[in-house]
Scaffold this motif. Structure first.
Motif, PDB file in Angstrom:
ATOM      1  N   GLU A 158       0.855  -1.185   0.000  1.00  0.00           N
ATOM      2  CA  GLU A 158       0.000   0.000   0.000  1.00  0.00           C
ATOM      3  C   GLU A 158       0.888   1.231   0.000  1.00  0.00           C
ATOM      4  N   PRO A 159       0.994   1.946  -1.120  1.00  0.00           N
ATOM      5  CA  PRO A 159       1.778   3.176  -1.115  1.00  0.00           C
ATOM      6  C   PRO A 159       0.945   4.334  -0.538  1.00  0.00           C
ATOM      7  N   ILE A 160       1.556   5.116   0.334  1.00  0.00           N
ATOM      8  CA  ILE A 160       0.878   6.307   0.889  1.00  0.00           C
ATOM      9  C   ILE A 160       1.801   7.505   0.672  1.00  0.00           C
ATOM     10  N   HIS A 161       1.230   8.596   0.149  1.00  0.00           N
ATOM     11  CA  HIS A 161       2.071   9.759  -0.142  1.00  0.00           C
ATOM     12  C   HIS A 161       2.701  10.361   1.114  1.00  0.00           C
ATOM     13  N   VAL A 162       3.907  10.874   0.943  1.00  0.00           N
ATOM     14  CA  VAL A 162       4.597  11.604   2.013  1.00  0.00           C
ATOM     15  C   VAL A 162       5.171  12.889   1.422  1.00  0.00           C
ATOM     16  N   ARG A 193       3.154  20.523   2.807  1.00  0.00           N
ATOM     17  CA  ARG A 193       2.312  19.340   2.627  1.00  0.00           C
ATOM     18  C   ARG A 193       2.601  18.261   3.679  1.00  0.00           C
ATOM     19  N   SER A 194       2.912  18.734   4.875  1.00  0.00           N
ATOM     20  CA  SER A 194       3.189  17.757   5.940  1.00  0.00           C
ATOM     21  C   SER A 194       1.946  16.923   6.251  1.00  0.00           C
ATOM     22  N   ASP A 195       0.765  17.418   5.814  1.00  0.00           N
ATOM     23  CA  ASP A 195      -0.463  16.620   6.010  1.00  0.00           C
ATOM     24  C   ASP A 195      -0.337  15.243   5.340  1.00  0.00           C
ATOM     25  N   MET A 196       0.398  15.195   4.236  1.00  0.00           N
ATOM     26  CA  MET A 196       0.558  13.903   3.546  1.00  0.00           C
ATOM     27  C   MET A 196       1.371  12.941   4.412  1.00  0.00           C
ATOM     28  N   SER A 197       2.474  13.450   4.977  1.00  0.00           N
ATOM     29  CA  SER A 197       3.286  12.592   5.851  1.00  0.00           C
ATOM     30  C   SER A 197       2.493  12.187   7.083  1.00  0.00           C
ATOM     31  N   GLN A 198       1.692  13.124   7.603  1.00  0.00           N
ATOM     32  CA  GLN A 198       0.867  12.807   8.781  1.00  0.00           C
ATOM     33  C   GLN A 198      -0.084  11.654   8.476  1.00  0.00           C
ATOM     34  N   GLU A 199      -0.678  11.736   7.272  1.00  0.00           N
ATOM     35  CA  GLU A 199      -1.609  10.681   6.860  1.00  0.00           C
ATOM     36  C   GLU A 199      -0.892   9.327   6.809  1.00  0.00           C
ATOM     37  N   PHE A 200       0.322   9.353   6.275  1.00  0.00           N
ATOM     38  CA  PHE A 200       1.115   8.115   6.210  1.00  0.00           C
ATOM     39  C   PHE A 200       1.368   7.562   7.613  1.00  0.00           C
ATOM     40  N   ALA A 204       0.074   4.102   9.021  1.00  0.00           N
ATOM     41  CA  ALA A 204       1.089   3.145   9.477  1.00  0.00           C
ATOM     42  C   ALA A 204       0.750   2.687  10.898  1.00  0.00           C
ATOM     43  N   ALA A 205       0.335   3.625  11.738  1.00  0.00           N
ATOM     44  CA  ALA A 205      -0.013   3.281  13.120  1.00  0.00           C
ATOM     45  C   ALA A 205      -1.253   2.380  13.148  1.00  0.00           C
ATOM     46  N   ASP A 206      -2.246   2.723  12.308  1.00  0.00           N
ATOM     47  CA  ASP A 206      -3.480   1.930  12.248  1.00  0.00           C
ATOM     48  C   ASP A 206      -3.213   0.480  11.840  1.00  0.00           C
ATOM     49  N   ALA A 207      -2.162   0.293  11.049  1.00  0.00           N
ATOM     50  CA  ALA A 207      -1.851  -1.064  10.569  1.00  0.00           C
ATOM     51  C   ALA A 207      -1.232  -1.926  11.672  1.00  0.00           C
TER      52      ALA A 207
END
Ligand SMILES: [Zn+2]
Ligand SMILES: [Zn+2]
Length: 452
Positions: A158-162, A193-200, A204-207
């Motif tokens: 699963e790729p997530i933007h950072v 765009r630190s929101d993208m890293s935050q989302e990652f 990651a934590a949820d996983a």
């Protein structure tokens, strides 16, 4: 059992080339080149032939002698017998040489996955610098976007933007038979765009990951000031406001955040931002992927610099066909030397020659490149040359930079939040520093397999 083999990125900043194996599935996370690659044996024209070359790298132990990985032609003079590849996929996190430069060596049958932005950047730079940004031949290139789920045998990636210093950067969450393995790629948390890293980080934590491979470029910098991208813009604004002449700014063309920082500071001070045709081409090509970028042809605050070419009269035919498009936005050394105060000009080491024609008066130079230059000893010679040019033209020298990598404090937070059972440091010269952040750290060694 999940195992990791670091062929690069262990105990060094960059060069990520990490094999993940799990019950018959084998994928590489990045396939990059170390920053010091080949420097002990090659110098200027003393370099391997472009067509093959693997035999030279094997000779000096610069690339691992791994069977069923490299292309048939690459192995021609190596003595290693060709066999079809046993690698299921290679995942590229972003467009930096230390993450993708060794793609041309791969067997063409191995599927390569990368983000849409990375592919666009490769295409763009290939056009500008033919033969320099080689990607090799690959029968199958899979393009992903954030949130996609790519199945490779029983693995799901699963790729997530950072956010990083280049657009289109990703971290990965790899769902293995043992649980989730998080791979951060390169990332930061202090830009627009630190929101993208935050989302990652959240995903990651949820996983509830079993393991995390975490970059640690700045682990050595405890307590050091973490300059944000916003602060770069503020510093640029101050310098431009005070400047009596033209302001030159040196930063990477692929760093769109940095471009926007200088663009904003330029417009705020009523000046025009001058970029060259290459830069205009990069912006043109990235705008479709990065909505925040201005349209070079439409934006009244952007002008395009044309260097002196064949006729010395700035005729359209003097330039490559792709450059001619920007002619309506043309500016030359003549305008810049007459009315320097009206401009901020993007400047790079290879463009210093323009100073001879511009003959700047009361100019300022803002150095805003990433960390692997100027500070690095390997670039001592270039630094001296650049300083000589700046001194010769009596140009004021300033530095304004914000790292593309998370600060040590942010990394501490990320490790705490993601809370993996096992922490594996990568992309850092100080992996042992991670021992202070987590109770179960596994330190990888180059070429050795670790089981997690
Ligand atoms: Zn890197
Ligand atoms: Zn990077």
């Amino acid at each position: 059992m999940v195992s990791l083999t670091f062929y690069g990125g262990a105990g060094e900043i960059g060069g990520n080339k990490i094999l993940l194996e799990d019950k018959g599935a084998r994928i590489y996370l990045d396939f990059g080149e170390s920053f010091n690659f080949g420097e002990d044996y090659f110098y200027e024209y003393l370099s391997p032939r472009a067509v093959n070359g693997l035999e030279v790298y094997f000779e000096f132990g610069l690339l691992p002698k791994v069977p069923r990985l490299y292309g048939k032609r690459q192995l021609q003079f190596t003595g290693m017998k060709y066999a079809p590849p046993d690698i299921d996929a290679v995942f590229i996190s972003h467009f930096h040489s230390d993450h993708l430069n060794h793609l041309p060596f791969l067997d063409e049958g191995i599927p390569v996955y990368m983000g849409h932005g990375t592919q666009r950047l490769i295409e763009t730079y290939n056009k500008l610098y033919p033969g320099y940004y080689k990607m090799g031949e690959h029968k199958e290139i899979g393009l992903f976007k954030s949130g996609d789920k790519i199945k490779v045998k029983h693995l799901v990636v699963e790729p997530i933007h950072v956010e990083h210093s280049v657009p289109g950067a990703y971290g990965f969450i790899i769902h293995t038979s043992k649980g989730a393995v998080v791979y951060t790629g390169d990332f930061r948390l202090h830009g627009p765009r630190s929101d993208m890293s935050q989302e990652f980080v959240e995903k990651a934590a949820d996983a509830r990951p079993y393991a995390m491979l975490c970059e640690g470029t700045r682990m050595a910098e405890a307590g050091e000031r973490n300059y944000t991208e916003k602060e770069v813009e503020e510093k640029a604004d101050e310098i431009i406001k005070e400047a009596k002449g033209i302001v030159f700014a040196d930063f990477s063309m692929a760093n769109v955040d940095r471009f926007l920082s200088f663009y904003n500071a330029t417009v705020k001070n009523g000046r025009k931002l001058v970029i060259d045709t290459r830069f205009a081409f990069v912006l043109d090509n990235l705008r479709e992927k990065v909505a925040a970028l201005p349209d070079v042809m439409e934006d009244k605050d952007i002008l395009v610099y044309y260097r002196i070419a064949k006729s010395c009269e700035f005729e359209e035919k003097d330039y490559y066909p792709w450059e001619r498009k920007y002619f309506p936005k043309k500016v030359t050394y003549k305008e810049l030397s007459r009315a320097g105060k009206g401009y901020v000009m993007h400047m790079g080491f290879n463009k210093l020659m323009e100073l001879v024609y511009i003959q700047p008066k009361d100019a300022e130079f803002v150095y805003s490149m990433s960390e692997h230059f100027l500070e690095g000893e390997e670039n001592e010679e270039m630094r001296t040359v650049m300083e000589n040019w700046v001194k010769h033209f009596k140009v004021g020298f300033h530095k304004a930079h914000s790292s593309g990598h998370a600060s040590r404090e942010d990394l501490e937070e990320v490790v705490k939040k993601v809370n993996p059972k096992v922490l594996v440091p990568m992309h850092t010269s100080k992996p042992e520093e991670f021992l202070k952040l987590h109770k179960n750290v596994v330190l990888p060694e180059k070429g050795k397999t670790i089981e997690i």
